[in-house]
Design an enzyme around this catalytic site. Sequence first.
Site, PDB file in Angstrom:
ATOM      1  N   ALA A  67       0.855  -1.200   0.000  1.00  0.00           N
ATOM      2  CA  ALA A  67       0.000   0.000   0.000  1.00  0.00           C
ATOM      3  C   ALA A  67       0.883   1.239   0.000  1.00  0.00           C
ATOM      4  O   ALA A  67       2.032   1.192   0.446  1.00  0.00           O
ATOM      5  CB  ALA A  67      -0.878  -0.019   1.239  1.00  0.00           C
ATOM      6  N   GLY A 106       0.699  -5.168   1.014  1.00  0.00           N
ATOM      7  CA  GLY A 106      -0.410  -5.271   0.066  1.00  0.00           C
ATOM      8  C   GLY A 106       0.027  -5.887  -1.248  1.00  0.00           C
ATOM      9  O   GLY A 106      -0.786  -6.492  -1.956  1.00  0.00           O
ATOM     10  N   GLU A 109      -0.175  -9.481  -0.658  1.00  0.00           N
ATOM     11  CA  GLU A 109      -1.598  -9.838  -0.514  1.00  0.00           C
ATOM     12  C   GLU A 109      -2.272  -9.901  -1.889  1.00  0.00           C
ATOM     13  O   GLU A 109      -3.110 -10.759  -2.146  1.00  0.00           O
ATOM     14  CB  GLU A 109      -2.293  -8.820   0.398  1.00  0.00           C
ATOM     15  CG  GLU A 109      -1.807  -8.954   1.844  1.00  0.00           C
ATOM     16  CD  GLU A 109      -2.373  -7.880   2.749  1.00  0.00           C
ATOM     17  OE1 GLU A 109      -2.053  -6.701   2.509  1.00  0.00           O
ATOM     18  OE2 GLU A 109      -3.129  -8.208   3.665  1.00  0.00           O
ATOM     19  N   GLU A 129       3.808  -5.213   7.528  1.00  0.00           N
ATOM     20  CA  GLU A 129       2.893  -4.212   8.100  1.00  0.00           C
ATOM     21  C   GLU A 129       3.119  -3.976   9.585  1.00  0.00           C
ATOM     22  O   GLU A 129       2.964  -2.860  10.082  1.00  0.00           O
ATOM     23  CB  GLU A 129       1.438  -4.651   7.873  1.00  0.00           C
ATOM     24  CG  GLU A 129       0.945  -4.475   6.459  1.00  0.00           C
ATOM     25  CD  GLU A 129       1.244  -5.646   5.542  1.00  0.00           C
ATOM     26  OE1 GLU A 129       2.147  -6.459   5.864  1.00  0.00           O
ATOM     27  OE2 GLU A 129       0.588  -5.758   4.492  1.00  0.00           O
TER      28      GLU A 129
HETATM   29  C1  LIG Z   1      -8.262   0.757   6.861  1.00  0.00           C
HETATM   30  C2  LIG Z   1      -7.113   0.961   5.912  1.00  0.00           C
HETATM   31  C3  LIG Z   1      -6.963  -0.140   4.928  1.00  0.00           C
HETATM   32  C4  LIG Z   1      -5.579  -0.219   4.347  1.00  0.00           C
HETATM   33  C5  LIG Z   1      -5.361  -1.639   3.957  1.00  0.00           C
HETATM   34  C6  LIG Z   1      -4.143  -1.884   3.189  1.00  0.00           C
HETATM   35  C7  LIG Z   1      -2.994  -2.195   3.993  1.00  0.00           C
HETATM   36  C8  LIG Z   1      -1.898  -2.582   3.390  1.00  0.00           C
HETATM   37  C9  LIG Z   1      -0.746  -2.663   4.184  1.00  0.00           C
HETATM   38  C10 LIG Z   1       0.525  -2.339   3.416  1.00  0.00           C
HETATM   39  O1  LIG Z   1       0.778  -2.740   2.328  1.00  0.00           O
HETATM   40  S1  LIG Z   1       1.531  -1.333   4.262  1.00  0.00           S
HETATM   41  C11 LIG Z   1       2.948  -1.227   3.276  1.00  0.00           C
HETATM   42  C12 LIG Z   1       3.756  -2.459   3.371  1.00  0.00           C
HETATM   43  N1  LIG Z   1       4.957  -2.323   2.641  1.00  0.00           N
HETATM   44  C13 LIG Z   1       6.111  -2.008   3.201  1.00  0.00           C
HETATM   45  O2  LIG Z   1       6.218  -1.852   4.378  1.00  0.00           O
HETATM   46  C14 LIG Z   1       7.284  -1.876   2.273  1.00  0.00           C
HETATM   47  C15 LIG Z   1       7.981  -0.592   2.535  1.00  0.00           C
HETATM   48  N2  LIG Z   1       9.086  -0.410   1.628  1.00  0.00           N
HETATM   49  C16 LIG Z   1      10.264  -1.034   1.782  1.00  0.00           C
HETATM   50  O3  LIG Z   1      10.469  -1.865   2.631  1.00  0.00           O
HETATM   51  C17 LIG Z   1      11.357  -0.644   0.861  1.00  0.00           C
HETATM   52  O4  LIG Z   1      11.063   0.633   0.397  1.00  0.00           O
HETATM   53  C18 LIG Z   1      11.531  -1.594  -0.340  1.00  0.00           C
HETATM   54  C19 LIG Z   1      10.226  -1.815  -1.091  1.00  0.00           C
HETATM   55  C20 LIG Z   1      12.090  -2.946   0.148  1.00  0.00           C
HETATM   56  C21 LIG Z   1      12.554  -0.955  -1.330  1.00  0.00           C
HETATM   57  O5  LIG Z   1      13.741  -0.645  -0.608  1.00  0.00           O
HETATM   58  P1  LIG Z   1      14.852   0.304  -1.263  1.00  0.00           P
HETATM   59  O6  LIG Z   1      15.961   0.350  -0.286  1.00  0.00           O
HETATM   60  O7  LIG Z   1      15.111  -0.134  -2.627  1.00  0.00           O
HETATM   61  O8  LIG Z   1      14.185   1.732  -1.392  1.00  0.00           O
HETATM   62  P2  LIG Z   1      13.695   2.743  -0.278  1.00  0.00           P
HETATM   63  O9  LIG Z   1      14.704   3.809  -0.122  1.00  0.00           O
HETATM   64  O10 LIG Z   1      13.269   2.043   0.941  1.00  0.00           O
HETATM   65  O11 LIG Z   1      12.379   3.335  -0.947  1.00  0.00           O
HETATM   66  C22 LIG Z   1      12.450   4.129  -2.126  1.00  0.00           C
HETATM   67  C23 LIG Z   1      11.398   5.204  -2.025  1.00  0.00           C
HETATM   68  O12 LIG Z   1      10.109   4.589  -2.057  1.00  0.00           O
HETATM   69  C24 LIG Z   1       9.350   4.981  -0.943  1.00  0.00           C
HETATM   70  N3  LIG Z   1       8.486   3.853  -0.566  1.00  0.00           N
HETATM   71  C25 LIG Z   1       8.864   2.584  -0.385  1.00  0.00           C
HETATM   72  N4  LIG Z   1       7.807   1.826  -0.092  1.00  0.00           N
HETATM   73  C26 LIG Z   1       6.739   2.644  -0.082  1.00  0.00           C
HETATM   74  C27 LIG Z   1       5.363   2.434   0.145  1.00  0.00           C
HETATM   75  N5  LIG Z   1       4.853   1.216   0.427  1.00  0.00           N
HETATM   76  N6  LIG Z   1       4.539   3.487   0.088  1.00  0.00           N
HETATM   77  C28 LIG Z   1       5.028   4.716  -0.206  1.00  0.00           C
HETATM   78  N7  LIG Z   1       6.335   4.980  -0.450  1.00  0.00           N
HETATM   79  C29 LIG Z   1       7.170   3.947  -0.391  1.00  0.00           C
HETATM   80  C30 LIG Z   1      10.380   5.311   0.127  1.00  0.00           C
HETATM   81  O13 LIG Z   1       9.834   6.148   1.087  1.00  0.00           O
HETATM   82  C31 LIG Z   1      11.480   5.945  -0.693  1.00  0.00           C
HETATM   83  O14 LIG Z   1      11.096   7.266  -0.971  1.00  0.00           O
HETATM   84  P3  LIG Z   1      11.719   8.467  -0.153  1.00  0.00           P
HETATM   85  O15 LIG Z   1      11.225   9.656  -0.851  1.00  0.00           O
HETATM   86  O16 LIG Z   1      13.203   8.273  -0.193  1.00  0.00           O
HETATM   87  O17 LIG Z   1      11.186   8.351   1.236  1.00  0.00           O
END
Ligand SMILES: CCCCCC/C=C/CC(=O)SCCNC(=O)CCNC(=O)[C@H](O)C(C)(C)COP(=O)(O)OP(=O)(O)OC[C@H]1O[C@@H](n2cnc3c(N)ncnc32)[C@H](O)[C@@H]1OP(=O)(O)O
Length: 725
Positions: A67, A106, A109, A129
């Site tokens: 997400a 997500g 999922e 998460e």
């Molecule tokens: C009632 C509400 C209902 C909601 C229901 C839905 C719920 C869903 C739950 C989820 O999916 S929560 C999200 C789960 N995902 C994560 O936790 C993954 C987070 N990301 C990472 O672990 C890492 O970014 C990565 C994917 C492994 C990539 O790592 P890498 O080292 O290559 O890059 P980064 O420097 O970490 O990231 C680059 C850039 O991208 C931004 N970013 C990464 N993931 C997300 C994301 N999920 N959403 C938004 N932005 C994301 C990160 O912040 C970096 O950008 P920045 O500008 O440098 O901050």
Amino acid sequence: MCDKGSMAQYTRVSGFVGLITLQNPPVNALSAAVRQGIVDMVERALSDPIVKSVVICGQNGNFCGGADIKEFGTNMSGPPLVPMIDAIEAANKPVVAAIEGSALGGGLELALGCHYRIAHSKARLGLPEVTLGLLPAAGGTQRLPRLVGVPAALNLITTGRHVTAAQALQLGIVDQVTDHNAVDVAVTFSLSVAGQSLDARRISTYLCPLPSDFDALFEGVMQKVRQSARGAIAPVACVQAVRAAATLPYTKGMEREQELMATLFTSGQARAQQYCFFAQRAVGRWRMPSGARWETSKPRPVHKAAVIGLGTMGRGITVALAQTGLSVVAVETQEKQLMEAKQAVSGMLERGAKRHGVVPTLDRISYSQNIQAIAEVDLVIEAVFEDMALKTEVFQQLSAVCKPGTLLCTNTSALDVDKLASETPNPELVVGMHFFAPAHVMKLLEVVYGPRSSPQAVATAMQLGKKMGKVSVAVGNCRGFVGNRMLMPYLQQAFFLLEEGATPELVDQALEEFGFPMGVFRMSDLSGLDIGWRVRKRDELVEPDMASGKSARIRQGSRYSPLGDLLCEQGRFGQKTGRGWYQYDKPGSRVARSDPWLHSFLVEYRARHGLVPRSIDHQEVLERCLYALINEGFRILEDGIAAGPEDIDVIYVFGYGWPRHRGGPMFYAGMVGLAKVLERLEHYQQAHPDVPYLQPCSLLRRLVAGGSPPIHRWREVIKKHQSQL
Ligand SMILES: CCCCCC/C=C/CC(=O)SCCNC(=O)CCNC(=O)[C@H](O)C(C)(C)COP(=O)(O)OP(=O)(O)OC[C@H]1O[C@@H](n2cnc3c(N)ncnc32)[C@H](O)[C@@H]1OP(=O)(O)O
């Protein structure tokens, strides 16, 4: 045939396959527009009579990072994930997830809603998460246990850990792993299964396999989770959700998942953990007061590094450097120490390699007693004993031996990096690298720049830190830098609380209930009371012949507690001597037990100084210790030692055990309310006018006067404030 308009691109490939490509760089997060794109493109593929099967993949070799976390703080619009994934699972044509890069949260999922999953061998999968204060609420807690069983699902969901493609295959999360192009493999595969029944491929219809020791398993996991969660609510909710998968039909389980998620989603803890996620990334975008910054400062290449001094820190640093793939020259002038270090470093590397299933990198290190051996290295990390005269001598030798341009780094926790730099002919090449023990394990690195450190030197140290897997934070040079400077008022308040009637047990319990892994006294016992004693002696705060009464507790014009000094005089240095603020079974033992000697000592001490003990509660402990620490954090921001509150919070979460679900000290201050923090500091300052650390910082006053803006707006106020100082 191709539709490029939306954030999910649709292409028909191999004649009969609808290929849906998520396009939201850098990680293809499931923003509202991406979700809308998926809904539309799945509908299109399913309604197209020519299409026999569907493949979902992500742009640029990255499936989906889950997400869009940035949307969480907003009015979330767009199609929700759950019905979107349910519709994919219900499809009457096979839908295959082609997983390259990451499939997280997500993203995984979504893949679990597909009928088949094919992963590239380098892909990583997980439901992280919990690390954001949430649970996998798009069916993850209900589908994963049905697919892989309860124990494995509990492990993955409560820890948030990522698994490799090979591990995912072993667990049964994916159906196939390939070294080839996963999208091509998925397209071919999808055609091979087109027309086959999908009944057995819809995970939501599976019965959750129940372990025979069901109750004991959940009880055990819940106990473990509560213990390690230190007050975080998400891990507990994760266990409850998986339990629902094991005990309820899918639709009821989903209701429970949503109910638990709703509680987490609006909790302060989720906000704190999501703040930490972005703060951890924000610190990489460092800037110096001179205006130099990460985007415009190019790091120098580092192929070969040296470590000088192979005590505990030097050994850990050597291991961490070797593990990044660098050649390392490890120098220790004492032969016996060198031999011991060589053995210890090899042992650490072998154990680390075994844990990760790789070959140890022993041959990357050459050992020497002679400092001349470092002549050709690109960077040196000096890790000799924390003594200015010794470090100065070493730095002078380094300057004479190293090739021109070699970056000279000092591993110090508090010494003046600028003073050391001024002893070398090229002060622009000198930075501090404050590692935390054990240096090959702890994630935090403070990169300390002085006024003369070049941006290139800072960029190089920051990049090296990143390569070493550290969370590196660039900070200015001052006594204790950021972390240890903020620790001083915290420790001081803890000592004063003992004088006023508290016990180490009471103070530690309050801090541990707050979420620290160890209270301040247990932590001091672990690190050694003699370290602080040595510093206080150097600062001429320790007076050997202690009189009684209030005047004996005033040093350099401020209130001072000699309690720590008195313990050290008794040889009570903490765990290593078997006695400190607590007692231990034997020197080196780790189990702290309450010590009646210490309690009598405190009673006598108070009597000798005319201190009347009073009852102190947990709230006072937290307010005095934490608000004094936070106040110093504001001073650090005011002084420009840290560029923003995120830097401080990352340092405290990664280096000092500050509970992540409370975001870090500066975030916590915002959660409590800056006006409240100010009011309590004023209150305590009135009660203790001889304690300068309790005097509220003018930046804090200014923020409160400005209506306590949210933390992401503090930098504007700080800039304005600094320009007016
Ligand atoms: C009632 C509400 C209902 C909601 C229901 C839905 C719920 C869903 C739950 C989820 O999916 S929560 C999200 C789960 N995902 C994560 O936790 C993954 C987070 N990301 C990472 O672990 C890492 O970014 C990565 C994917 C492994 C990539 O790592 P890498 O080292 O290559 O890059 P980064 O420097 O970490 O990231 C680059 C850039 O991208 C931004 N970013 C990464 N993931 C997300 C994301 N999920 N959403 C938004 N932005 C994301 C990160 O912040 C970096 O950008 P920045 O500008 O440098 O901050």
